[in-house]
Design an enzyme around this catalytic site. Structure first.
Site, PDB file in Angstrom:
ATOM      1  N   HIS A 200       0.837  -1.208   0.000  1.00  0.00           N
ATOM      2  CA  HIS A 200       0.000   0.000   0.000  1.00  0.00           C
ATOM      3  C   HIS A 200       0.869   1.254   0.000  1.00  0.00           C
ATOM      4  CE1 HIS A 200      -3.537  -2.418   0.802  1.00  0.00           C
ATOM      5  NE2 HIS A 200      -4.279  -1.341   0.760  1.00  0.00           N
TER       6      HIS A 200
ATOM      7  N   LYS B  47      -9.475  -8.718   7.993  1.00  0.00           N
ATOM      8  CA  LYS B  47     -10.086  -9.026   9.287  1.00  0.00           C
ATOM      9  C   LYS B  47      -9.955  -7.822  10.192  1.00  0.00           C
ATOM     10  CE  LYS B  47      -6.111 -11.186  11.613  1.00  0.00           C
ATOM     11  NZ  LYS B  47      -5.960 -10.873  13.024  1.00  0.00           N
TER      12      LYS B  47
HETATM   13  S1  SF4 Z   1      -5.689 -16.986  13.692  1.00  0.00           S
HETATM   14 FE1  SF4 Z   1      -4.143 -16.186  15.082  1.00  0.00          FE
HETATM   15  S2  SF4 Z   1      -2.212 -16.398  14.016  1.00  0.00           S
HETATM   16 FE2  SF4 Z   1      -3.843 -16.552  12.491  1.00  0.00          FE
HETATM   17  S3  SF4 Z   1      -4.150 -14.461  11.727  1.00  0.00           S
HETATM   18 FE3  SF4 Z   1      -5.581 -14.743  13.424  1.00  0.00          FE
HETATM   19  S4  SF4 Z   1      -4.474 -13.971  15.230  1.00  0.00           S
HETATM   20 FE4  SF4 Z   1      -2.962 -14.307  13.612  1.00  0.00          FE
END
Ligand code: SF4
Lengths: 184, 279
Positions: free
Chosen positions: A39, A104
């Protein structure tokens, strides 16, 4: 099982506006990977007035840094990374026609406002479901910044890539609404 | 004095790195299945179902559960009557290098925090060593993802804050973490010791299997209470709303200085990876 809405990239304004928070969506077509390092380089080019290695119009960016590819595989496990790290750069990309983002975690107020203004949607993919998600990626091509390794910009050909609408173009936020609904 | 070969350590650590990343613990699979029954949100159920399917794929195909294959955190219990030919810390690092390279695991370590580049082999490991009686070596590899690690915190509280202060801090920390640590999470809590030791306690707490309560009934009750309170926050799977926000809460305690009351929260994700071997 939730009802899935199927969409194809590139996205039109109508596609984007028809989506609402909480919708389970399956994406098919080309999407592009970029994390914060990529980015930053895109923004540097924009500031210098130079052209970008990809046309953002109608496209979706996926925030991901995949694990190495095992022989015989198309890509390694490739789940979403934290979107917030890209927040400072996102409004500019939205102004250039970017229509969707997959990642996320919550987005900043600035990003949510820019999404409303430029009509864009933010999809949450399941963090930690990286092996499963990689099965929906059918082809991979590096298109820029190979030196960034897992953070290079890649074009992914995806089929029925599973995501959930977390922020829609109408200004609604599932992170806020969802937690409110289930709080005791 | 028992002599242990350097390569025995290298091979064991390499294997543990791979197994921890490919095989989600049975305890986590079990609790995710229970969570799926408990979850009321459709979105939440969808996500929990994906995590279970993901674990199944990773296990059968021997590929990592998550693309973030973590910082290799190693807990070493060294029997005082054992000796490793060569240096055991070097052997552990060689094991990490081997495991992450041969196992197609992502390398996420930067050599210098400010000026550095990716080391290319996920070394160095973080090694916590304890000397114990006997002639055995116990090694636990607990790869730790960055997304959940970033949602961790140490707070130097006042002794007067007591257990209620601890509870409020934990709930506040989880609330602020929201969607970032990929909920459902596992929460490690350290209470007591010093500034640096309390963080270690919180990390060590994450080595417990889901459902394994603190042996002290007082802290076991606090663990249960905190889990319920966290799940009442409504954050839910991936922070998109729901009944299941955490899978468990583990508390580890240590004596403290009369003037201090350190508390630490170490957040882990559902990818609560840890594998152990005894040599
Ligand atoms: S599951 Fe755990 S290790 Fe995988 S992206 Fe999410 S926080 Fe990070």
């Amino acid at each position: 099982m939730p009802e899935f809405i199927k969409i194809k990239t590139p996205l039109s304004d109508e596609d984007v506006q028809s989506l609402k928070i909480g919708d389970s969506v399956l994406i098919t077509g080309k999407i592009y990977t970029a994390r914060d390092a990529a980015h930053k380089r895109l923004i540097d080019l924009i500031e210098k007035g130079e052209s970008l290695p990809l046309d953002l119009k109608g496209q979706i960016i996926y925030y991901v840094g995949p694990a190495p590819t095992k022989p015989g595989y198309v890509i390694g496990p490739a789940g979403p990374t934290t979107s917030g790290r890209c927040d400072p750069y996102t409004p500019v990309l939205l102004s250039l026609g970017l229509k969707g983002m997959i990642g996320k975690g919550v987005r900043s107020k600035e990003v949510r406002e820019a999404m409303k203004k430029h009509k864009a949607v933010y999809f949450a993919a399941t963090g930690g479901a990286a092996a499963l998600i990689s099965k929906n990626i059918k082809a991979v091509k590096i298109i820029a910044y190979e030196d960034l390794g897992p953070e290079a910009i890649r074009e992914l050909e995806v089929e029925n890539f599973p995501v959930i609408v977390a922020n829609d173009a109408h200004g609604d936020d599932l992170y806020e609404e969802g937690a409110k609904k289930y709080r005791k | 004095m028992r002599e242990v070969d350097y390569n025995t350590i290298v091979d064991s650590v390499a294997r543990l790195c791979m197994e921890a990343n490919y095989f989600l613990g049975d305890d986590v699979v079990k609790v995710l299945n229970r969570a799926l029954e408990k979850e009321e949100s459709e979105t939440g159920k969808d996500i929990l179902g994906q995590l279970l399917k993901n674990a199944e794929i990773a296990k059968t195909e021997k590929i990592p559960i998550c693309q973030d294959c973590g910082f290799a955190v190693v807990f070493l219990e060294m029997g005082e009557d054992t000796h490793v030919k060569g240096n055991i810390i070097n052997a552990i690092n060689d094991g990490v290098k081997k495991g992450y390279t041969e196992g197609y695991l992502r390398k996420s370590i930067v050599s210098d925090p400010v000026k550095g580049k990716n080391t290319g082999d996920n070394t160095p490991a973080i090694v916590h060593t304890t000397i114990v009686p006997g002639d055995k070596i116990k090694i636990t590899v607990a790869p730790k993802g960055g997304g959940s690690e970033n949602m961790s915190e140490v707070k130097m509280m006042k002794p007067a804050d007591g257990i209620e202060g601890v509870k409020n801090f934990v709930i506040d920390r989880v609330t602020r973490s929201s969607s970032n640590p990929c909920p459902p999470t596992v929460i490690g809590v350290g209470i007591g010791g010093t500034f640096e030791y309390v963080a270690f306690l919180a990390k060590k707490a994450l080595l417990r299997d889901i459902g394994q309560r603190n042996p002290d009934p007082f802290y076991a009750d606090v663990e249960r209470e905190l889990l319920e309170k966290i799940n009442n926050l409504g954050i839910g799977p991936m922070g998109l709303g729901g009944r299941v926000t955490a899978l468990d809460v583990f508390i580890e305690v240590h004596p403290r200085h009369i003037a201090s009351f350190p508390v630490a929260v170490n957040t882990n994700c559902h990818a609560a990876r840890h594998k152990t071997t005894i040599i």
